[in-house]
Design an enzyme around this catalytic site. Sequence first.
Site, PDB file in Angstrom:
ATOM      1  N   ASP A  16      -7.045   7.298   4.538  1.00  0.00           N
ATOM      2  CA  ASP A  16      -6.531   6.704   5.773  1.00  0.00           C
ATOM      3  C   ASP A  16      -5.434   7.552   6.407  1.00  0.00           C
ATOM      4  O   ASP A  16      -5.518   7.933   7.585  1.00  0.00           O
ATOM      5  CB  ASP A  16      -5.991   5.293   5.498  1.00  0.00           C
ATOM      6  CG  ASP A  16      -7.086   4.326   5.075  1.00  0.00           C
ATOM      7  OD1 ASP A  16      -8.211   4.459   5.561  1.00  0.00           O
ATOM      8  OD2 ASP A  16      -6.798   3.432   4.254  1.00  0.00           O
ATOM      9  N   ARG A  96       5.244  -2.445  -1.845  1.00  0.00           N
ATOM     10  CA  ARG A  96       5.308  -2.435  -0.389  1.00  0.00           C
ATOM     11  C   ARG A  96       6.687  -2.751   0.195  1.00  0.00           C
ATOM     12  O   ARG A  96       7.090  -2.123   1.182  1.00  0.00           O
ATOM     13  CB  ARG A  96       4.252  -3.382   0.195  1.00  0.00           C
ATOM     14  CG  ARG A  96       2.805  -2.981  -0.094  1.00  0.00           C
ATOM     15  CD  ARG A  96       2.580  -1.504   0.129  1.00  0.00           C
ATOM     16  NE  ARG A  96       1.168  -1.125   0.054  1.00  0.00           N
ATOM     17  CZ  ARG A  96       0.721  -0.059  -0.559  1.00  0.00           C
ATOM     18  NH1 ARG A  96       1.581   0.747  -1.193  1.00  0.00           N
ATOM     19  NH2 ARG A  96      -0.555   0.240  -0.564  1.00  0.00           N
ATOM     20  N   ASP A 125      -1.542  -5.560   3.146  1.00  0.00           N
ATOM     21  CA  ASP A 125      -0.471  -4.570   3.241  1.00  0.00           C
ATOM     22  C   ASP A 125       0.122  -4.460   4.633  1.00  0.00           C
ATOM     23  O   ASP A 125       1.302  -4.143   4.792  1.00  0.00           O
ATOM     24  CB  ASP A 125      -0.969  -3.205   2.768  1.00  0.00           C
ATOM     25  CG  ASP A 125      -1.040  -3.100   1.258  1.00  0.00           C
ATOM     26  OD1 ASP A 125      -0.414  -3.934   0.588  1.00  0.00           O
ATOM     27  OD2 ASP A 125      -1.717  -2.193   0.753  1.00  0.00           O
ATOM     28  N   SER A 177     -11.400   2.327  -2.400  1.00  0.00           N
ATOM     29  CA  SER A 177     -10.046   2.169  -1.882  1.00  0.00           C
ATOM     30  C   SER A 177      -9.136   1.909  -3.068  1.00  0.00           C
ATOM     31  O   SER A 177      -9.294   0.913  -3.772  1.00  0.00           O
ATOM     32  CB  SER A 177      -9.990   0.995  -0.896  1.00  0.00           C
ATOM     33  OG  SER A 177      -8.662   0.783  -0.456  1.00  0.00           O
TER      34      SER A 177
END
Length: 404
Positions: A16, A96, A125, A177
């Site tokens: 990404d 995060r 996320d 992923s």
Amino acid sequence: MSDIKKVVLAYSGGLDTSIIIPWLKENYDNCEIIAVAGNVGQADELEGLEEKALKTGASKLIVADLVDEMVEDIIIPALKMDAKYETYLLGTAFARPVIGKKLAEIALAEGADAIVHGATGKGNDQVRFELAIKRFAPDMKIIAPWREWSIRSRDEEIDYAEAHNIPLRISRETSYSKDKNLWHLSHEGLDLEDPANEPDYDKPGFLEMGVSPIMAPDEPTYVTIDFEQGAPVAVDGVRMKASKIIERLNELGGANGIGIIDIVENRLVGMKDRGVYETPGGSILYFAHEQLEMITVDKDTLHEKQKLAVDYADLIYNGKWYSPLQEALTAFANESNKYVTGSVRLKLYKGNIIPAGMTSPYSLYSEDLVTFGESDYDQSQSAGFINLWGLPTKVQALREQGKL
């Protein structure tokens, strides 16, 4: 878009964020891109990151060491609360908040016009990053390319990368992923998208933090973990900081096939998602901590903590770490662990964590009270207790019999 001159990008070097750099250049008037990698213990994934970021168009790469902040400020309180989200040990969710906070700090310091992240519009996320950013840079613009661009799949991302000569560590066949940090590794996508498919744990390269239980040694491994007020302080008698303890337990747990789960979880955005998680050291720590609590925490506090653990896990999972509720629940976690001090011995064997004894100077366990042998406990006292405890039941029965 022409107002955006400089951005800070949450950069991992994965699929990404690799293609986001040239995409930003093309779509945001060749803006300056400062790539920021949060080091949360992903180890070899940081290798070669600066060269790749610069070659694809970033002006510089900043690597922020966030390992101990993540461990001490978030993981340890969660461990004290035994917080799990539907059996998931919150690996991605732990990292995060500290990454989002650091992005905000760097963006403000660099005079950036926006912060960019690579989270999709389907996942959790995006919420976790953006709530942290709003807490520390409330007026900062946020750009999420997955909510803007025409790319609709990982295959199309790979097409874009190939067209722009961006090197990737994955192929179309291995493009799971993944998210990795000190605590865990997640796997999503490809064959895992169908819950009917059994994960191929023994396929070379699939598991990265350890082996499958089938491939684990035929002999068990023993490990002893020492805790002080709910926090781990030593492994096998060797004192070390918490992040090093996790590293050591990752080694031991991974070698014995510990901490692999396959779940379909309920995402915050409303859909169910199937994932495989590797959390070897974390699984051992949670198990050991719960063992020690059994002998050191009173019944009422333990049961209340088990209820609050669900709320605490929800809070972390849903991106609300920087909130007044978190502060209040963390205070409870710390207070309830005041006497969770002692040693826990475990046997690790082919994916299983087996209790092998525990001790504590603050144990509430009394062998004299529970023994089947001779004891000072006066068993006749229980009759009066049962009469009082059962009085409401007796009165209801008398009412039904018309005897009141």
